[in-house]
Write a protein that holds these residues in place. Sequence first.
Motif, PDB file in Angstrom:
ATOM      1  N   THR A  39      15.863  88.896 -24.962  1.00 59.26           N
ATOM      2  CA  THR A  39      16.259  88.038 -24.187  1.00 59.26           C
ATOM      3  C   THR A  39      15.754  88.523 -22.486  1.00 59.26           C
ATOM      4  O   THR A  39      15.996  89.320 -22.162  1.00 59.26           O
ATOM      5  CB  THR A  39      17.293  87.141 -24.157  1.00 59.26           C
TER       6      THR A  39
ATOM      7  N   CYS B 155      13.538  84.749 -18.089  1.00 61.68           N
ATOM      8  CA  CYS B 155      12.159  83.479 -19.591  1.00 61.68           C
ATOM      9  C   CYS B 155      12.328  82.776 -19.302  1.00 61.68           C
ATOM     10  O   CYS B 155      13.975  82.226 -19.502  1.00 61.68           O
ATOM     11  CB  CYS B 155      12.161  84.369 -20.464  1.00 61.68           C
TER      12      CYS B 155
ATOM     13  N   CYS C 153      14.704  81.630 -22.730  1.00 65.11           N
ATOM     14  CA  CYS C 153      15.926  81.940 -23.059  1.00 65.11           C
ATOM     15  C   CYS C 153      16.777  81.512 -23.515  1.00 65.11           C
ATOM     16  O   CYS C 153      17.117  81.571 -24.492  1.00 65.11           O
ATOM     17  CB  CYS C 153      15.455  83.768 -22.795  1.00 65.11           C
TER      18      CYS C 153
ATOM     19  N   HIS D 140      19.579  92.302 -23.748  1.00 63.40           N
ATOM     20  CA  HIS D 140      18.663  92.014 -21.788  1.00 63.40           C
ATOM     21  C   HIS D 140      17.480  92.707 -21.485  1.00 63.40           C
ATOM     22  O   HIS D 140      18.063  93.994 -21.511  1.00 63.40           O
ATOM     23  CB  HIS D 140      19.412  91.550 -20.824  1.00 63.40           C
TER      24      HIS D 140
ATOM     25  N   THR E 133       9.780  87.651 -26.176  1.00 60.42           N
ATOM     26  CA  THR E 133      11.249  86.565 -25.673  1.00 60.42           C
ATOM     27  C   THR E 133      11.181  85.441 -25.518  1.00 60.42           C
ATOM     28  O   THR E 133       9.747  84.866 -25.337  1.00 60.42           O
ATOM     29  CB  THR E 133      11.433  86.659 -24.256  1.00 60.42           C
ATOM     30  N   PRO E 134      12.141  84.302 -26.258  1.00 59.33           N
ATOM     31  CA  PRO E 134      13.440  85.666 -26.681  1.00 59.33           C
ATOM     32  C   PRO E 134      12.566  86.362 -28.446  1.00 59.33           C
ATOM     33  O   PRO E 134      12.563  84.664 -28.971  1.00 59.33           O
ATOM     34  CB  PRO E 134      14.153  84.226 -27.285  1.00 59.33           C
TER      35      PRO E 134
END
Length: 255
Positions: free
Chosen positions: A46, A50, A53, A78, A113-114
């Motif tokens: 994540t 984003c 996310c 992360h 992501t995610p």
Amino acid sequence: MKTKNILALAAGLLFMANFTNGAVNQQPADDKTTKGDGFVVLELFTSEGCSSCPRADELLGNVQKQAGDKPIYILAYHIDYWDHQGWRDIFSSPENTKRQYWYADKLNAQVYTPQVIVNGKTEFVGSDEAALTNALRNTLQGSSASTLKLTGKPEAGKMAITYQTSGSKNVELMIAAVQKNAERQIKRGENGGRTLRHVQIVRRLQSFKLEKPANGQVNITLPKDFTAAEWEVIGFLQDKVTGEIHAADKVVNDI
């Protein structure tokens, strides 16, 4: 935003709670869902940069709250490749990005992501509520031929962890120091102006080759801001060739 679906645990049975206009419609799982001795390791990749996310963080946060004593282990990494989009995620690291690319190679998957990896074997979009629900139900009703038990006690920035394993060969012991919760004000980037709530942030991941496969001890260095109340330490046995995770456990305080 209210959640539409969370993992609810009651009377030893697995329930999925569907929220509609604030009312709860609980549907008990069938017998097959509640049987088995499986475990679930959910690894979320994540970023604060984003916009897709936060929903994944929210879903896994609900699992964290509802998991109780079920063998569900959440690890949020992360990544740093969003940091050039106007906001630097202070929890990001190149090591986390490297781990995601490592999984992409093992699973022949894309990097995005995610993204959630389940037990090192399957992946899906982290904001996909239905996929998360199915992963929890199907994996918990499974079985595992391997076991892992961990005990340890933090002392002066370090922790000696005693492990006991069975049923696994050619695996490494992975130990993650995890910050359970954090809240951040995001000023720029795709999430600019939002307050984000993070769960199960992996702040340090260490790998150990087991010289004594059945039982032994490893020593880890803890992050400087580690506290027993706000953090936890999670370990898992991982095949470094296939990526599959064979067993997992939280470190129990050895008083």
